[in-house]
Motif scaffolding. Structure first.
Motif, mmCIF file in Angstrom:
data_model
loop_
_atom_site.group_PDB
_atom_site.id
_atom_site.type_symbol
_atom_site.label_atom_id
_atom_site.label_comp_id
_atom_site.label_asym_id
_atom_site.label_seq_id
_atom_site.Cartn_x
_atom_site.Cartn_y
_atom_site.Cartn_z
ATOM 1 N N ASN A 116 53.020 52.071 56.455
ATOM 2 C CA ASN A 116 52.655 51.335 57.672
ATOM 3 C C ASN A 116 53.579 51.715 58.824
ATOM 4 O O ASN A 116 54.793 51.779 58.664
ATOM 5 C CB ASN A 116 52.748 49.827 57.439
ATOM 6 C CG ASN A 116 51.701 49.329 56.464
ATOM 7 O OD1 ASN A 116 51.999 49.115 55.288
ATOM 8 N ND2 ASN A 116 50.481 49.151 56.940
ATOM 9 N N ASP A 131 49.159 54.102 58.216
ATOM 10 C CA ASP A 131 48.308 53.054 58.766
ATOM 11 C C ASP A 131 49.015 52.512 60.014
ATOM 12 O O ASP A 131 50.117 51.972 59.915
ATOM 13 C CB ASP A 131 48.114 51.937 57.734
ATOM 14 C CG ASP A 131 47.266 50.798 58.269
ATOM 15 O OD1 ASP A 131 46.421 51.057 59.146
ATOM 16 O OD2 ASP A 131 47.461 49.654 57.812
ATOM 17 N N GLU A 144 49.448 49.883 62.742
ATOM 18 C CA GLU A 144 49.134 48.485 62.997
ATOM 19 C C GLU A 144 49.822 48.026 64.275
ATOM 20 O O GLU A 144 50.995 48.332 64.500
ATOM 21 C CB GLU A 144 49.586 47.616 61.822
ATOM 22 C CG GLU A 144 48.857 47.920 60.519
ATOM 23 C CD GLU A 144 49.177 46.908 59.439
ATOM 24 O OE1 GLU A 144 49.669 45.809 59.784
ATOM 25 O OE2 GLU A 144 48.946 47.219 58.256
ATOM 26 N N SER A 202 39.435 56.703 55.082
ATOM 27 C CA SER A 202 39.341 55.429 54.355
ATOM 28 C C SER A 202 38.872 54.318 55.287
ATOM 29 O O SER A 202 38.854 54.441 56.505
ATOM 30 C CB SER A 202 40.675 55.045 53.689
ATOM 31 O OG SER A 202 41.571 54.507 54.623
ATOM 32 N N SER A 203 38.519 53.199 54.677
ATOM 33 C CA SER A 203 38.025 52.054 55.445
ATOM 34 C C SER A 203 39.108 51.447 56.316
ATOM 35 O O SER A 203 38.828 50.728 57.271
ATOM 36 C CB SER A 203 37.466 50.993 54.498
ATOM 37 O OG SER A 203 38.480 50.576 53.587
ATOM 38 N N ASP A 204 40.355 51.736 56.000
ATOM 39 C CA ASP A 204 41.476 51.192 56.769
ATOM 40 C C ASP A 204 41.874 52.071 57.943
ATOM 41 O O ASP A 204 42.878 51.802 58.611
ATOM 42 C CB ASP A 204 42.690 50.983 55.853
ATOM 43 C CG ASP A 204 42.446 49.893 54.828
ATOM 44 O OD1 ASP A 204 41.775 48.906 55.162
ATOM 45 O OD2 ASP A 204 42.923 50.048 53.688
ATOM 46 N N GLN A 205 41.121 53.146 58.192
ATOM 47 C CA GLN A 205 41.356 54.026 59.338
ATOM 48 C C GLN A 205 42.760 54.643 59.317
ATOM 49 O O GLN A 205 43.465 54.690 60.320
ATOM 50 C CB GLN A 205 41.152 53.263 60.663
ATOM 51 C CG GLN A 205 39.748 52.703 60.856
ATOM 52 C CD GLN A 205 38.744 53.809 61.189
ATOM 53 O OE1 GLN A 205 38.698 54.318 62.280
ATOM 54 N NE2 GLN A 205 37.944 54.174 60.201
ATOM 55 N N ASN A 206 43.158 55.110 58.143
ATOM 56 C CA ASN A 206 44.463 55.759 58.025
ATOM 57 C C ASN A 206 44.419 57.164 58.636
ATOM 58 O O ASN A 206 43.374 57.804 58.671
ATOM 59 C CB ASN A 206 44.879 55.861 56.557
ATOM 60 C CG ASN A 206 45.019 54.496 55.916
ATOM 61 O OD1 ASN A 206 45.692 53.629 56.450
ATOM 62 N ND2 ASN A 206 44.354 54.291 54.787
#
Length: 459
Positions: free
Chosen positions: A36, A411, A413, A440-444
């Protein structure tokens, strides 16, 4: 016959047995490790003046190139350049009696003076908001102790250094440029001299042998401050931020101290030639922290350097931004001859050009970060990063350098905010400023090994 058939049968069974063997359970899929990067817009640092570079020697090849328009578009528009640094080339033959630019002290200076005027016009046509800095390598030979553009110091008259004549010279420089510079630097690298090109040697304050930089700084300000909309003054453009045996102390500090509290000093300017090409970027922190901690009362700009590889240069820019609180970074070799290994744009004598990784490396900073953006906090373990927010508060730009041999998944944030969209561009050994998709769904974002990545977050 029987024995042969048996052998075939047995062989066939063996092959069949091999092909039907149970492979066992599939190998478990290894999940990538996600790190992160926490961005906090509420924690702010310096306001940015911007990114750009110098156009000095060899810039005449831009003007004479059949591809002049393409080169200028790449330099001033596509790159998103915030500031161009030009070399002062106002040296009329016979100055100060002659102030006309018709004949200069040599033909190459005359050429570069004309080229600077033309490039400044094109730059502001393509990019009206671009800032222009004019830096001087020396006074004219008539004001030099050795009557030469190379080496020497400011001349004395009746036992006193000619500060007033030097100030008048700067007024004449501004009168004869075809453009108004936003910034001026009265002396590039004031303690360094060479017989190979124009230089002039100064000391922080006047000595019996050398003219004082601070004395000249005051004289020039007093002269040009009466002009309508005078340029801002940068200084001291020290050649390094390390120890000088000649001066007996830190070069930047010694030259900065006498002008530190002068209201006419708009920003500190410095070079970093105390770092060689082999200096580990991580070891530049102490000198850069010195600027932040002892000279944080004004903005600072790194105005000339080009020793590192393109990847280490990107890392070094982040070091300057994070550790010196630099508000700007100007790369030295913006356009240079074709044999240069460090130029952003290589130019042949015929005007052919090629873009290098240094061009795309600078684009990672200059394209999506503009004057007026503010650096904000980003906590990113293991990876050099800087983050910036635009004046509207709706766009955050992060530049990340991965100097390691392995890729990393990040990621991004934003604390207290919702990320509406994310876009990214990346340069590595294979691709240059290529737009990449989040994964990925987390937009990494995958930071490839040995890469520079610009991430733009809409919040």
């Amino acid at each position: 016959m029987r024995s042969i058939l048996s052998l075939v049968t047995i062989t066939g069974l063996m092959v069949l047995g091999q092909s039907c063997k149970d492979p066992g359970p599939p190998e478990p899929e290894i999940e990538p490790v996600i790190t992160n990067a926490f961005i906090d817009p509420s924690v702010t640092y310096q306001e940015m003046i911007g990114f750009g570079g110098s156009l000095t020697w060899y810039s005449d090849r831009i003007i004479t190139s059949p591809q002049k328009n393409q080169i200028c578009q790449l330099l001033f528009e596509d790159l998103g350049t915030d500031m161009i640094r030009f070399k002062n080339n106002y040296y009329p033959m016979g100055y100060p009696a002659v102030k006309s630019t018709d004949v200069m002290e040599n033909t190459s200076i005359k050429t570069l003076f004309t080229v600077t005027n033309e490039l400044s016009t094109i730059a502001r046509q393509l990019n009206p908001g671009i800032g222009i800095m004019v830096s001087s390598w020396t006074p004219p030979s008539s004001l030099k102790s050795n009557n030469n553009l190379r080496e020497g110091t400011l001349k004395k008259e009746n036992g006193a250094f000619m500060y007033e004549a030097f100030a008048e010279y700067w007024n004449d420089v501004l009168e004869h440029l075809s453009f108004k510079p936003d910034y001026i630097s009265i002396q590039n690298e004031p303690a360094w001299v060479t017989p190979d090109w124009e230089t002039c040697e100064w000391r922080p304050t006047e000595t019996g042998e050398f003219a004082g930089f601070a004395n000249a700084f005051d004289a020039v300000y007093n002269k040009i401050s009466t002009r309508p909309d005078p340029p801002k003054m940068l200084g001291p453009e020290a050649e390094n931020i390390g120890y000088s045996s000649k001066l007996g102390g830190n070069t930047f500090a010694l030259f900065s101290d006498p002008v530190k509290n002068k209201p006419q000093l708009a920003a500190y300017a410095y070079h970093t030639y105390n770092f060689s090409a082999s200096t580990p970027v991580s070891q530049t922190k102490e000198n850069l922290n010195m600027i932040r901690d002892s000279y944080g009362n004004k903005p600072c700009i790194m105005t000339e350097y080009s020793n590192f590889t393109w990847l280490n240069t990107a890392w070094f820019i982040i070091q300057n931004i994070n550790e010196a609180n630099a508000s700007g970074y100007l790369y030295w070799l913006m356009a240079w001859h074709n044999d240069s290994q460090e130029a952003m744009i290589k130019l042949s004598t015929s005007g052919a050009y090629s873009l290098t990784p240094f061009y795309y490396m600078m684009k990672h900073f200059s394209k999506e970060i503009d004057r007026g953006y503010v650096r904000i906090s980003v906590l990113s373990p293991f990876m050099p990063m800087s983050a910036f927010i635009d004046p509207s508060g709706k766009k955050i730009t992060v530049v990340a350098v991965n100097p390691n041999a392995d890729e990393a998944w990040y990621d991004f944030e934003v604390i207290g905010k919702t990320v509406k969209s994310i876009r990214a561009w990346q340069t590595d050994a294979v691709s240059s400023y290529k737009e990449i998709e989040p994964v990925s769904s987390d937009q990494n974002i995958i930071l490839k090994a040995k890469s520079v990545t610009t991430v733009v977050l809409e919040i």
